[in-house]
Design an enzyme around this catalytic site. Structure first.
Site, PDB file in Angstrom:
ATOM      1  N   LYS A 195       4.689  -7.050   1.769  1.00 27.86           N
ATOM      2  CA  LYS A 195       6.134  -6.476   1.686  1.00 27.86           C
ATOM      3  C   LYS A 195       6.538  -6.746   3.091  1.00 27.86           C
ATOM      4  O   LYS A 195       5.503  -6.451   3.990  1.00 27.86           O
ATOM      5  CB  LYS A 195       5.752  -5.036   1.446  1.00 27.86           C
ATOM      6  CG  LYS A 195       7.056  -3.999   1.572  1.00 27.86           C
ATOM      7  CD  LYS A 195       6.726  -2.652   1.163  1.00 27.86           C
ATOM      8  CE  LYS A 195       7.926  -1.951   1.519  1.00 27.86           C
ATOM      9  NZ  LYS A 195       7.460  -0.239   1.211  1.00 27.86           N
ATOM     10  N   LYS A 248       8.206  -8.599  -2.052  1.00 27.23           N
ATOM     11  CA  LYS A 248       9.142  -8.114  -1.692  1.00 27.23           C
ATOM     12  C   LYS A 248       9.685  -8.046  -0.178  1.00 27.23           C
ATOM     13  O   LYS A 248       9.095  -8.107   0.584  1.00 27.23           O
ATOM     14  CB  LYS A 248       8.882  -6.318  -1.931  1.00 27.23           C
ATOM     15  CG  LYS A 248       9.893  -5.554  -1.493  1.00 27.23           C
ATOM     16  CD  LYS A 248       9.465  -3.912  -1.815  1.00 27.23           C
ATOM     17  CE  LYS A 248      10.407  -3.128  -1.328  1.00 27.23           C
ATOM     18  NZ  LYS A 248       9.902  -1.711  -1.414  1.00 27.23           N
TER      19      LYS A 248
HETATM   20  C1  PBG Z   1       8.624   2.653   0.527  1.00 27.45           C
HETATM   21  C2  PBG Z   1       9.670   1.777  -0.298  1.00 27.45           C
HETATM   22  C3  PBG Z   1      10.649   1.043   0.182  1.00 27.45           C
HETATM   23  C4  PBG Z   1      11.171   0.109  -0.883  1.00 27.45           C
HETATM   24  C5  PBG Z   1      10.476   0.664  -1.972  1.00 27.45           C
HETATM   25  N1  PBG Z   1       9.317   1.708  -1.580  1.00 27.45           N
HETATM   26  C6  PBG Z   1      11.297   1.133   1.524  1.00 27.45           C
HETATM   27  C7  PBG Z   1      10.521   0.980   2.889  1.00 27.45           C
HETATM   28  O1  PBG Z   1       9.660   0.417   2.939  1.00 27.45           O
HETATM   29  O2  PBG Z   1      11.457   1.316   3.788  1.00 27.45           O
HETATM   30  C8  PBG Z   1      12.518  -0.313  -0.676  1.00 27.45           C
HETATM   31  C9  PBG Z   1      13.018  -0.538  -1.966  1.00 27.45           C
HETATM   32  C10 PBG Z   1      14.526  -1.199  -2.068  1.00 27.45           C
HETATM   33  O3  PBG Z   1      15.059  -1.480  -0.942  1.00 27.45           O
HETATM   34  O4  PBG Z   1      15.394  -1.423  -3.063  1.00 27.45           O
HETATM   35  N2  PBG Z   1       8.115   3.862  -0.329  1.00 27.45           N
HETATM   36 ZN    ZN Z   2       6.482   3.899   2.920  1.00 24.45          ZN
END
Ligand code: PBG
Ligand code: ZN
Length: 325
Positions: A195, A248
């Site tokens: 991520k 992601k």
């Molecule tokens: C954190 C989380 C995020 C997303 C999914 N789970 C955001 C982040 O790390 O700030 C992003 C999902 C999206 O942008 O569609 N719980």
């Molecule tokens: Zn988070």
């Protein structure tokens, strides 16, 4: 394979020929549809930066999940916005927490639907960071203890798959261990393995009100220049017991999806995040792009890069297009 003996255009001549030699096909079976659940009842509040997406109260989220199931979508991914935020995000592991309620409600009406739940603390902490802070820094191991509690409470509510998203070191192992200790050895883990610290999450943070009050997430999310590190992360998560590994965002990271799927022998998920959706919606609204074609091309590209599972806000839209043929 030389011209003029071989003429690649021969097999592109008609729709039938093209259909026969298509290498990558999109199917409704590939989709996971994310849902944002909020406290209250009768709530169906449009999310400004994600046109067509809503903040739903539990019963409305249940209706949305049922509609997704009716379209043939096999799975939903739940995010919760709690009643109250605090320093550690304790509502995340409450038995009567928002995600726990939604899991029970959806499983009751659609037991066959695969219910996944995101597990992180940024939506639950008053400072907006993904765990417990210690001297202003994210305390990895203290946060893992809370994560372990949270996934067990999701399991008690009947979740099929937990999706820890905090990019904490050891987070998959901590989830697997606590689930197994509580006899939830059948609850699967989809790890947010690679991520990235991404500007593409902007609209999501508006949807769930989870932007960090100060600083950013670069201390735990990955640097977008890296790909070998993504493979390393995914391999570690596999070794710790992940059942699915995720990359992601998706669109700016197709090479990462390819690298991880070449190296890790597990199903690969790709999350087409909020910013990717918002860009398509905004351009389509202006009539600058053909939304139907762009959505299909983009999702097929993500599959072609090596993703088995695509988490996308376009899931219902694409499911309808696929059904139309
Ligand atoms: C954190 C989380 C995020 C997303 C999914 N789970 C955001 C982040 O790390 O700030 C992003 C999902 C999206 O942008 O569609 N719980
Ligand atoms: Zn988070």
């Amino acid at each position: 394979m030389n011209y003029p003996d071989y003429r690649p255009r021969r097999m592109r001549r008609t729709a039938g020929l093209r259909r026969m030699i298509r290498e990558t096909r999109l199917s409704v079976d590939d989709f996971v549809y994310p849902l944002f659940v909020v406290p209250g009842s009768g709530v169906e509040k449009p999310i400004g930066s994600l046109p067509g997406q809503f903040n739903f109260s539990v019963e409305k989220a249940t209706d949305a999940a049922a509609r997704a199931a009716d379209l043939g979508i096999p799975s939903v991914l739940l995010f919760g916005i709690p009643e109250r935020k605090d320093a550690v995000g304790s509502e995340a592991w409450k038995e009567s927490g928002i995600v726990q309620k939604a899991i029970r409600s959806i499983k009751k009406v659609r037991p066959e639907l695969v219910v996944m739940a995101d597990a992180c603390f940024c939506e639950y902490t008053d400072h907006g960071h993904c765990g417990v802070l210690h001297d202003g820094e994210l305390d990895n191991d203290a946060s893992l203890e809370n994560l372990a509690r949270t996934v067990v409470s999701y399991a008690k509510a009947g979740v099929d798959v937990v999706a820890p998203s905090g990019m904490l070191d050891g987070f998959v192992g901590a989830c697997r261990e606590s689930l197994d200790e509580e006899s939830f050895d059948q609850v699967a883990i989809m790890a947010y393995s690679a991520k990235y610290a991404s500007a593409y999450y902007g609209p999501f943070r508006e949807a769930v009100d989870s932007a960090p009050q100060s600083g950013d997430r670069r201390g735990h999310q990955m640097d977008y220049g890296n790909v070998a590190e993504a493979v390393r992360e995914a391999a570690m998560d596999a070794a710790e017991g992940a059942d699915v590994v995720m990359v992601k965002p998706a669109l700016a990271y197709l090479d990462v999806i390819r690298a991880v799927s070449d190296e890790v022998n597990l199903p690969i998920a790709a999350y087409a995040v909020s910013g990717e959706y918002a860009m398509i919606e905004a351009a389509a609204e202006r009539g600058w792009i053909d939304k139907e074609r762009i959505v299909m091309e983009t999702l097929t590209g993500i599959r072609r890069a090596g993703a088995d599972i695509i988490i996308t806000y376009h899931a219902p839209y694409a499911a309808k297009l696929l059904a139309k043929g």
